[in-house]
Design a protein around this motif. Structure first.
Motif, PDB file in Angstrom:
ATOM      1  N   ASP A 121       0.746  -1.090  -0.052  1.00  0.00           N
ATOM      2  CA  ASP A 121       0.065  -0.079   0.013  1.00  0.00           C
ATOM      3  C   ASP A 121       0.906   1.289   0.015  1.00  0.00           C
ATOM      4  N   VAL A 122       0.617   2.294  -0.956  1.00  0.00           N
ATOM      5  CA  VAL A 122       1.453   3.317  -1.200  1.00  0.00           C
ATOM      6  C   VAL A 122       1.467   4.206   0.107  1.00  0.00           C
ATOM      7  N   SER A 123       0.466   4.210   0.736  1.00  0.00           N
ATOM      8  CA  SER A 123       0.161   5.296   1.923  1.00  0.00           C
ATOM      9  C   SER A 123       1.119   4.832   3.071  1.00  0.00           C
ATOM     10  N   ASN A 126       3.739   7.271   3.573  1.00  0.00           N
ATOM     11  CA  ASN A 126       3.232   8.633   4.168  1.00  0.00           C
ATOM     12  C   ASN A 126       4.421   9.354   5.064  1.00  0.00           C
ATOM     13  N   SER A 155      -1.869   4.040 -10.082  1.00  0.00           N
ATOM     14  CA  SER A 155      -2.486   4.901  -9.357  1.00  0.00           C
ATOM     15  C   SER A 155      -1.728   5.111  -8.265  1.00  0.00           C
ATOM     16  N   LYS A 156      -0.663   4.315  -7.915  1.00  0.00           N
ATOM     17  CA  LYS A 156       0.362   4.714  -6.869  1.00  0.00           C
ATOM     18  C   LYS A 156       1.105   6.039  -7.144  1.00  0.00           C
ATOM     19  N   THR A 158       0.331   8.280  -9.313  1.00  0.00           N
ATOM     20  CA  THR A 158      -0.692   9.466  -9.341  1.00  0.00           C
ATOM     21  C   THR A 158      -0.560  10.040  -8.023  1.00  0.00           C
ATOM     22  N   TYR A 159      -0.855   9.200  -6.919  1.00  0.00           N
ATOM     23  CA  TYR A 159      -0.892   9.408  -5.562  1.00  0.00           C
ATOM     24  C   TYR A 159       0.303  10.158  -5.045  1.00  0.00           C
ATOM     25  N   LEU A 160       1.507   9.680  -5.304  1.00  0.00           N
ATOM     26  CA  LEU A 160       2.714  10.268  -4.928  1.00  0.00           C
ATOM     27  C   LEU A 160       2.944  11.593  -5.540  1.00  0.00           C
ATOM     28  N   LYS A 161       2.440  11.660  -6.931  1.00  0.00           N
ATOM     29  CA  LYS A 161       2.651  13.050  -7.534  1.00  0.00           C
ATOM     30  C   LYS A 161       1.664  14.040  -6.862  1.00  0.00           C
ATOM     31  N   GLU A 162       0.587  13.789  -6.423  1.00  0.00           N
ATOM     32  CA  GLU A 162      -0.355  14.721  -5.732  1.00  0.00           C
ATOM     33  C   GLU A 162       0.096  14.772  -4.313  1.00  0.00           C
ATOM     34  N   GLN A 163       0.824  13.991  -3.596  1.00  0.00           N
ATOM     35  CA  GLN A 163       1.138  14.252  -2.361  1.00  0.00           C
ATOM     36  C   GLN A 163       2.404  15.246  -2.606  1.00  0.00           C
TER      37      GLN A 163
END
Ligand code: DX5
Ligand code: ZN
Length: 217
Positions: A121-123, A126, A155-156, A158-163
């Motif tokens: 899980d990419v989170s 965090n 999708s991971k 994308t998540y890392l880019k948003e963060q």
């Protein structure tokens, strides 16, 4: 511009320097270290790439797929790693204090990456995102080159880019496994900064051109 990291796992090790010279127009040199324990394959140790240091003008991007990175990191830095990427799964299994280890690596003048396998899980990254220089998303199960790209990991990215954008973090986002012109384009669109490519580049008769093509996608 997308940055490219040719992976020497796919090269002919009997003529390592010559092989690396053929991809020297890329920004990074990706060096896969495997211990036969964290992954079911054994590749190379620090003495192998130590001999390349100073002979090629590339950033050494060392990807540690080993169970005890907290025991060996100093050797890999001494041997010329510019970026040292450790797997989150290995560090968690060992109950390593990850923030302390990141600081220790930084104190030795090396940049730090954290890598996650396709099912992680990419989170879970965090807590470390403010401190790392690189986040590596594996797009195959680590261990072998030449595998098929797993598009569900995008999708991971994308998540890392948003963060990164939301929090002004500085890390590069790298993807590793099954990269070719098509999958690199998907990775770039999702927010990747660096693509690792082994088979795609080293199997080509014009490696420099392949690198340029990836950079200009
Ligand atoms: C796999 C390694 C990759 C591998 C990529 O565990 O981390 O860096 O060399 O190889 P290709 O590009 O062939 O999938
Ligand atoms: Zn790798």
């Amino acid at each position: 511009m997308l940055k490219v990291a040719p992976s020497i796992l796919a090269c002919d090790f009997t003529k390592l320097l010559e092989e690396v010279k053929t991809v020297e127009n890329a920004t990074f040199l990706h060096i896969d270290v495997m211990d036969g324990h964290f992954v079911p394959n054994i590749s190379l140790g620090p003495c192998v790439y130590n001999n390349l240091k100073g002979k090629v003008n590339m950033i050494f991007d060392v990807h540690l797929m080993i169970s005890h990175p907290e025991k060996y990191y100093q050797e890999f830095i001494k041997s010329g790693a510019d970026y040292l990427t450790l797997h989150l799964e290995a560090l968690q299994d060992n109950n390593t204090n990850i923030i302390e280890l990141i600081n220790a690596i930084h104190q030795l003048g090396c940049k730090v990456g954290l890598a996650i396998k396709p099912n992680t899980d990419v989170s879970l990254l965090n807590d470390y995102l403010p401190y790392i220089d690189l986040a590596l998303v594996m797009s195959v199960e680590p261990g072998f080159g030449g595998q098929k790209f797993m598009a569900n990991v995008l999708s991971k990215v994308t998540y890392l880019k948003e963060q990164k954008l939301d929090n002004y973090y500085k890390y590069l986002i790298e993807i590793d496994g099954g990269i070719n012109d098509m999958t690199a384009k998907l990775a770039k669109n999702a927010g990747c900064d660096v693509v690792v490519a082994g088979t795609y580049i080293f199997n080509s008769s014009n490696r420099q051109l392949k690198i340029k093509e990836l950079e200009n996608l």
